[in-house]
Write a protein that holds these residues in place. Sequence first.
Motif, PDB file in Angstrom:
ATOM      1  N   UNK A   1       0.829  -1.211   0.000  1.00 23.40           N
ATOM      2  CA  UNK A   1       0.000   0.000   0.000  1.00 23.40           C
ATOM      3  C   UNK A   1       0.857   1.253   0.000  1.00 23.40           C
TER       4      UNK A   1
ATOM      5  N   UNK B   1      -6.691 -13.871  -2.935  1.00 25.42           N
ATOM      6  CA  UNK B   1      -6.319 -12.842  -1.967  1.00 25.42           C
ATOM      7  C   UNK B   1      -5.389 -11.806  -2.596  1.00 25.42           C
TER       8      UNK B   1
ATOM      9  N   UNK C   1      -6.752  -3.150  -4.500  1.00 27.02           N
ATOM     10  CA  UNK C   1      -6.622  -2.132  -3.449  1.00 27.02           C
ATOM     11  C   UNK C   1      -5.496  -1.159  -3.798  1.00 27.02           C
TER      12      UNK C   1
ATOM     13  N   UNK D   1      -1.498 -18.865  14.490  1.00 29.24           N
ATOM     14  CA  UNK D   1      -2.503 -19.288  15.471  1.00 29.24           C
ATOM     15  C   UNK D   1      -3.819 -18.571  15.184  1.00 29.24           C
TER      16      UNK D   1
ATOM     17  N   UNK E   1      -6.898 -18.494  17.093  1.00 31.86           N
ATOM     18  CA  UNK E   1      -7.671 -17.886  18.174  1.00 31.86           C
ATOM     19  C   UNK E   1      -6.761 -17.428  19.298  1.00 31.86           C
ATOM     20  N   UNK E   2      -7.147 -16.330  19.892  1.00 33.16           N
ATOM     21  CA  UNK E   2      -6.378 -15.850  21.039  1.00 33.16           C
ATOM     22  C   UNK E   2      -7.366 -15.371  22.099  1.00 33.16           C
TER      23      UNK E   2
ATOM     24  N   UNK F   1     -10.706 -14.666  20.350  1.00 35.18           N
ATOM     25  CA  UNK F   1     -10.877 -13.796  19.192  1.00 35.18           C
ATOM     26  C   UNK F   1      -9.968 -14.281  18.064  1.00 35.18           C
TER      27      UNK F   1
ATOM     28  N   UNK G   1      -8.539 -13.237  14.175  1.00 28.98           N
ATOM     29  CA  UNK G   1      -8.434 -12.047  13.336  1.00 28.98           C
ATOM     30  C   UNK G   1      -7.925 -12.463  11.961  1.00 28.98           C
TER      31      UNK G   1
ATOM     32  N   UNK H   1      -6.798 -12.648   8.176  1.00 26.58           N
ATOM     33  CA  UNK H   1      -6.204 -11.657   7.269  1.00 26.58           C
ATOM     34  C   UNK H   1      -6.590 -11.934   5.823  1.00 26.58           C
ATOM     35  N   UNK H   2      -7.208 -13.101   5.597  1.00 25.17           N
ATOM     36  CA  UNK H   2      -7.660 -13.438   4.251  1.00 25.17           C
ATOM     37  C   UNK H   2      -9.052 -14.035   4.356  1.00 25.17           C
ATOM     38  N   UNK H   3      -9.793 -13.961   3.258  1.00 21.67           N
ATOM     39  CA  UNK H   3     -11.147 -14.509   3.280  1.00 21.67           C
ATOM     40  C   UNK H   3     -11.102 -16.004   3.595  1.00 21.67           C
ATOM     41  N   UNK H   4     -10.064 -16.706   3.099  1.00 21.33           N
ATOM     42  CA  UNK H   4      -9.980 -18.142   3.370  1.00 21.33           C
ATOM     43  C   UNK H   4      -9.792 -18.409   4.876  1.00 21.33           C
TER      44      UNK H   4
ATOM     45  N   UNK I   1     -12.583 -10.789  14.662  1.00 20.87           N
ATOM     46  CA  UNK I   1     -12.121  -9.415  14.442  1.00 20.87           C
ATOM     47  C   UNK I   1     -11.872  -9.226  12.944  1.00 20.87           C
TER      48      UNK I   1
ATOM     49  N   UNK J   1      -8.625  -6.678   9.746  1.00 25.02           N
ATOM     50  CA  UNK J   1      -7.553  -6.898   8.760  1.00 25.02           C
ATOM     51  C   UNK J   1      -8.104  -7.134   7.352  1.00 25.02           C
ATOM     52  N   UNK J   2      -9.405  -7.357   7.264  1.00 22.05           N
ATOM     53  CA  UNK J   2      -9.997  -7.488   5.923  1.00 22.05           C
ATOM     54  C   UNK J   2     -10.519  -6.105   5.549  1.00 22.05           C
ATOM     55  N   UNK J   3      -9.604  -5.276   5.056  1.00 26.30           N
ATOM     56  CA  UNK J   3      -9.897  -3.846   4.936  1.00 26.30           C
ATOM     57  C   UNK J   3      -9.498  -3.288   3.573  1.00 26.30           C
ATOM     58  N   UNK J   4      -9.619  -4.129   2.535  1.00 21.83           N
ATOM     59  CA  UNK J   4      -9.141  -3.649   1.239  1.00 21.83           C
ATOM     60  C   UNK J   4     -10.248  -3.108   0.348  1.00 21.83           C
TER      61      UNK J   4
END
Lengths: 245, 437
Positions: free
Chosen positions: A20, A38, A45, B1, B3-4, B21, B23, B25-28, B61, B64-67
Motif C-alpha cells: 500500500x 487474496x 486495493x 494461530x 484464536x487468542x 478472538x 483475526x 487476514x484473508x477470506x480463506x 475481528x 484486517x480485511x480492509x481492502x
Amino acid sequence: MMQSWIILGATSSMARAFGRAVAERGDAVFFAGRDMDDLKRSATDSAVRGARVAEPVFFDARKPESFSAIYDRVSAEEGIINVAVFVGSMPPQDAIDAEPSLIDGTVTDSFTGPARFLQGLASLMEERGSGTVIGVGSVAGDRGRIGNYVYGAAKAGFHTYLSGLRNRLNRSGGHVVTVKPGFVDTAMTWGIEGMFLVAPPEKVARDLLRAVDKKKNVIYTPFFWRYIMLIIRSIPEGIFKKLSV
Amino acid sequence: MLWKTTEYAGWGRVHTATGQVARPERVSNLVAALKETPAPAIGMCRSYGDASLNDGGAAIDMTRLDRIIGFDPDSGTLEVEGGCQIGELARLFAPRGWLPAVMPGTGFATVAGCIANDVHGKNHHGNGSFGQHVISLVLMTPSGKKVIGPKKSAKLFQATVGGLGQTGIIVSVKLQMLPCKGDVMMVTERRAESYEDFLTLLDNSTATYSVGWIDATAKGNNLGRGILEEAETGSGLMPAQKKPKSVPFNAPAFALSKPIVKAFNAAYYRRVPESGRTSVKPINDFFFPLDAIHDWNKLYGKRGFHQFQCVVPIEKAAALREMLELIARSGLASPLAVLKRMGAGRAGNMSFPMEGYTLAVDFPNRPQAEILISRLEEMTQLAGGRLYLAKDSLATGARIKSMYPEHAAWVDEVEKADPEGQFATDLIRRLDLRTTL
C-alpha cells in the motif's frame, strides 16, 4: 525514474502494508504468493490507491519453476526493479522436534527459496542499476535459542546471504536492506504468549520505506530491538545455554 | 494461530468481554474460523456499550480485511471489504471528488460496523442513513455466503442493515458514494443562544452538513445554548493536517467534574464570536473532530462513561427541552453533547433514525448518571422516541422493543439466518432482543 516492486509473500499483513505504501507513491506493484484470490484483492486495493500497475503473480518458494514468469513480467516494465521479501514459515519448534522433516520446508520458505529467487533476478537488477532488495529476516536469526532455532537458523542463513548480495549489487548501484523485525502484530504472532511492545504492520512498512530512501544496510524495527538484541547477543554462551529466553 | 484469548471493551469502557478472538487476514482464514467456531464479527469496537462484545464466547475481528476491491471513478461506486475504515475512504477519495455518502462521528468505524448499526451522519436530514447507500453486500454464515441488497433478498437485507451482526458476517460491501467538491470543508459556526433559538436555526438550515454542539451544563435563560456548525465540501489549499495525539493514561475523576466542565463549556461557547464565523477546515476536522485525540475515551478514567442518545419526533421537541433541563440540573454532563435534526431515512428494521431531533450526551460512569439516564430513557419512550443501540449500555429489553415497531419482523429473519443463535452478542442477551416477548 519509474519504480517497480515485486513483493514476495504478499499475503502477509506486513507485505500488504508495504504494498500500500509504495502504491500510494505511484509505483508498480506485483503481489507475489500462492493465494491468488487474496493477491487479486490486494492488487485492486493498490491500483485504487494510485499504483501505476498492480497485479497478482504466482510465487511459491518451494517451486522454483514459478520464478521465471515473474522475471519475465517485471522485465517488461521500464525503470528500476525492486524486490521486497516477506516470505518465511515458522512452525512451532515442538512440531519440528516431533517431525524433523519440517526443517526442509522451513529453510526453503525462509531462506533458500527467496535466495534462489533473488539469485535469478540479480543479473537483471544489475543491468538496470540502482534497484533495492528488502530482505525481511528476523531477530530470531541473531542467536539460536530453544524456542525457535530452526526458524532462527534459516533466517540467519538469509541474513548472511543478503549481506553477500549487498556486496555484489553495490558494484552496479543496487542496494540491499536487511530488516530484522521484533514482534509485529501479524497472523504469525497472533495468540503467541509473551509478546510485548508489538508493532503494527503499518509502522514497519514506514520504517522499511525510510530505510530504502536512506540506503540503510541493516535495520531493526521497531528500532529498540537493536538494543534488545545487542544484550541478547552479548550474553556469554556458557550462560546463554542455560537460559530459556 | 487462529484464536487468542483476550479482553476487549466497548468504546465507553463500562462493558468489557473476555473470550477467544480470531483475526483473519484473508477470506480463506475467515471461512476456516467461521467453520471452526461460528461467532459474531467485531470491528474497531466503536459502539459505546456492548454491541460488539461477546463475553465468554468467541468473536471474529474483521479489521484486517480492509481492502478496496473495486472502484468506478465515473459512477462513484466502491466495493470494499467489511473491515475498511470510513476515515481511510474519506482520505483516499475526497481529493478525487467522492465521499462515503454517510459518515459517522468517528472515521475509525468500519464499513461493516456502519451497516450493522445503520449509522447516520451530519447530513442525515438530506441524505439519509448509511444503509440507504448500500448497493449490495456479501453476507457469510457457516452454511455459506450470499449476495444481498435492497432488492435481492430484501427482507434479509433489511434485517442485516442495523441488524447488529445477527444475520451473519458482512464480508464485503458495494457502496454508492456521493460527489464532493474536494477535501476541505467550508464551515460556518453560529451561536444559538437558547434551546428555542437552536431549533429555529436547525429547522431553517439549508446546509448539506450540519451539527449542533450543545452546552449541557447551561441553565435558565441559557438552557440549550450552543453552536451550530453548517458545512459544505470545497476544494483548494488545505491547512496542514495536525498529527494525532493520544491519551497515555486514564484521567483522574476530577478532570470532568462539574466546575471544570462548566468553565470549559462557557469558554467553548464564547470561542465563536457573536456574529458567527466561517472557516476552511480539513475534512477530518469537521467530520471526525475527536479522532485527533486517539483513545479519548480514557479521559473518563478507568470507570468509563455512558453515552445517551435518543431521537424524538419533531412535535415532541418540548420533551427534549425537559431532558436538557434535567441534565443541566444534574451537573453530570460532560462537554460532549450534540443536537441534530434528523430526517426519516432508514434502511433496516432496527435502524435508529426517525424524523425529529436527536440529542447525544456523554456522562461519566457513576451511579447518579445511571439513574438520570434511566429517567431520560423513560422520557424518550413517553415522547414516542427511540434509543440508539450503538450507544446503549443501560436500557431494558421491553423499552427497546416498544420503540422499534419492526422488531418482530427482524426477529423472524434473524431466526431464519441464525437459528442457533451463534451470532448473539452481550447486547442481544442483555436486551433479550431475539425474542418478541
